[in-house]
Design an enzyme around this catalytic site. Structure first.
Site, short mmCIF file in Angstrom:
data_model
loop_
_atom_site.label_atom_id
_atom_site.label_comp_id
_atom_site.label_asym_id
_atom_site.label_seq_id
_atom_site.Cartn_x
_atom_site.Cartn_y
_atom_site.Cartn_z
N ASP A 78 0.82 -1.20 0.00
CA ASP A 78 0.00 0.00 0.00
C ASP A 78 0.86 1.26 0.00
O ASP A 78 0.53 2.26 -0.64
CB ASP A 78 -0.92 0.01 1.21
CG ASP A 78 -2.14 -0.89 1.03
OD1 ASP A 78 -2.23 -1.53 -0.04
OD2 ASP A 78 -2.98 -0.96 1.94
N GLY A 79 1.98 1.25 0.74
CA GLY A 79 2.85 2.42 0.80
C GLY A 79 3.44 2.76 -0.55
O GLY A 79 3.49 3.94 -0.95
N ASN A 152 -4.31 9.04 1.01
CA ASN A 152 -4.80 8.50 2.28
C ASN A 152 -5.19 9.59 3.26
O ASN A 152 -6.34 9.70 3.64
CB ASN A 152 -3.74 7.60 2.92
CG ASN A 152 -4.07 6.13 2.80
OD1 ASN A 152 -4.97 5.74 2.07
ND2 ASN A 152 -3.32 5.30 3.50
N ASP A 153 -4.20 10.37 3.69
CA ASP A 153 -4.48 11.34 4.74
C ASP A 153 -3.42 12.42 4.83
O ASP A 153 -2.30 12.27 4.33
CB ASP A 153 -4.62 10.64 6.11
CG ASP A 153 -3.44 9.71 6.41
OD1 ASP A 153 -2.29 10.11 6.17
OD2 ASP A 153 -3.67 8.59 6.89
N ARG A 163 4.96 16.68 23.97
CA ARG A 163 3.87 17.26 24.74
C ARG A 163 2.71 17.55 23.79
O ARG A 163 2.90 17.64 22.58
CB ARG A 163 4.30 18.53 25.46
CG ARG A 163 4.84 19.61 24.53
CD ARG A 163 5.39 20.77 25.33
NE ARG A 163 5.91 21.83 24.48
CZ ARG A 163 6.60 22.86 24.93
NH1 ARG A 163 6.87 22.96 26.21
NH2 ARG A 163 7.04 23.79 24.10
N ASP A 182 -2.26 14.94 20.53
CA ASP A 182 -0.98 14.65 19.89
C ASP A 182 -0.99 15.03 18.41
O ASP A 182 0.07 15.24 17.81
CB ASP A 182 -0.64 13.16 20.01
CG ASP A 182 -0.31 12.75 21.44
OD1 ASP A 182 -0.21 13.66 22.30
OD2 ASP A 182 -0.15 11.55 21.70
N THR A 193 -9.08 3.31 6.38
CA THR A 193 -8.62 2.02 6.90
C THR A 193 -7.14 2.08 7.30
O THR A 193 -6.55 1.05 7.59
CB THR A 193 -8.82 0.91 5.84
OG1 THR A 193 -8.20 1.32 4.61
CG2 THR A 193 -10.28 0.64 5.61
N SER A 196 -6.16 6.66 10.43
CA SER A 196 -7.42 7.13 11.01
C SER A 196 -8.12 6.01 11.76
O SER A 196 -8.65 6.22 12.86
CB SER A 196 -8.33 7.68 9.91
OG SER A 196 -9.58 8.08 10.42
N SER A 198 -6.72 3.42 13.15
CA SER A 198 -5.94 3.13 14.35
C SER A 198 -6.23 4.13 15.47
O SER A 198 -6.12 3.80 16.65
CB SER A 198 -4.44 3.16 14.02
OG SER A 198 -4.13 2.22 13.02
#
Length: 370
Positions: A78-79, A152-153, A163, A182, A193, A196, A198
């Protein structure tokens, strides 16, 4: 967004292979595919995907892809397909992913079905699925300091000190909310899938048209993903730090391209003008594909590794005051577990870890009291 076909008069004759040489080190699979196509009197050229040294592309030089190419076969996972899609999307050539890795949603063909997949292509037994993409533009004041696209995102997270950062969110220039978290994931349906999911986001059919906003480890108990129409423009601004100091952030596109940000910078994210074309061969519904992927990812061997990893996480958070998932991932990797941020995010949710007061005014992960 939908399924289309090439014209009836146009058969698959001209192929181009983009291969990840880290996964096909001796190019044995690449050569098998090229030879098989050539023995069937098809044209086929090959390019190895590698990080660019010069030029505007990321891994795949689109200028080397002939304009009359009808299908780009991407070998890796996929990558690799994500990287290729961003580089060649403007050529509007459909992509077929051959999965040489593990779990894959984009690269649907595995090595055991390689030749049958090629036979399907040559027999014109396929559909072309168009996938929505995102465009992100980072501004410092009114100055554009960087931009890219993603299939993807686009993830906006902190950079530097471990922090939380305050993210101020706007939709169509109207203030929506703020997250102390975070990071924030802005995902396409295709990316639902991935990271997001995860982080607790919903699974969305990849041929839908919408945008999903999901916070990463937010410091609140009632935060959920928000889904927006595809035409909405989402703006995320890096807020001030706890003591009104300057925070450092970073915007990443498909986990590959990174643009540094600081307090006051904002990124505008909208639906891109281009779409990625994915070749679909299996004729299975998205629900059936999802069911199979979920079943395969829950194999007995995988569960044993997960149990061992969860036991190590419990041990680590009792031994150290761990405040962030990055620090937890680092500790796990030091302990011999090869994990990604996505894996750690899933583990945190599975173990239902909470944050409690730690030393020096900081927070730390803890097991909830039942």
């Amino acid at each position: 967004v939908g399924l289309k076909r090439l014209s009836q008069e146009e058969t698959m004759d001209r192929f181009y292979i983009i291969t990840n040489s880290d996964k096909d080190k001796k190019l044995e699979i690449t050569e098998k595919i090229a030879d098989y196509l050539k023995t069937h009197h098809k044209n086929c050229e090959v390019q190895q995907a590698e990080r660019k040294h010069e030029g505007s592309f990321h891994y795949t030089d689109p200028d080397k892809v002939p304009d009359d190419t009808q299908c780009i076969i991407v070998l890796g996972g996929d990558g690799t397909l994500l990287q290729a899609a961003r580089d060649v999307v403007h050529k509007e050539i459909p992509l077929l992913g051959i999965n040489l890795g593990n779990l894959g949603f984009l690269a649907e063909v595995n090595q055991t079905s390689l030749y049958s997949a090629l036979d399907q292509l040559m027999a014109d037994d396929y559909e072309v699925e168009e996938r929505m993409m995102l465009e992100g533009r980072v501004y410092r004041g009114r100055k554009l300091i960087g931009q890219d696209i993603a299939l993807n995102d686009i993830v906006i997270g902190r950079d530097g000190h471990l922090r939380v950062v305050r993210f101020k969110n706007y939709v169509n220039d109207v203030y929506l909310n703020s997250y102390n978290a975070d990071g924030i994931i802005i995902s396409t349906p295709t990316g639902s899938t991935g990271y997001s999911l995860s982080a607790g986001g919903p699974i969305v059919s990849p041929n839908a048209a919408m945008t999903i906003m999901t916070p990463i480890a937010p410091h609140t108990l009632n935060t959920r993903s928000i889904i927006f129409p595809a035409q909405d423009v989402i703006t995320v601004e890096i807020g001030k730090g706890r003591h009104c100091d300057c925070e450092k952030g970073i915007a990443s596109f498909d986990g590959d391209t990174f643009i540094p940000m600081v307090t006051g910078d904002c990124i505008q994210i909208r639906r891109a003008d281009v779409k990625t074309k994915i070749l679909k061969l299996n004729h299975l519904s998205f629900v059936e594909v999802l069911r199979r992927k979920m079943r395969d990812s829950c194999s007995a061997g995988g569960n044993k590794v997960k149990v061992a990893r969860h036991e190590k996480i419990i041990e680590l958070i009792h031994q150290y005051d761990i405040d962030t998932q990055e620090e937890l991932a680092s500790r796990l990797n030091e302990a011999g577990f090869k994990v990604t941020q996505a894996t750690v995010s899933r583990d945190i949710r599975a173990l239902k870890l909470t944050k409690v007061a730690g030393k020096d005014g900081k927070t730390r992960y803890a097991i909830p009291c039942l």
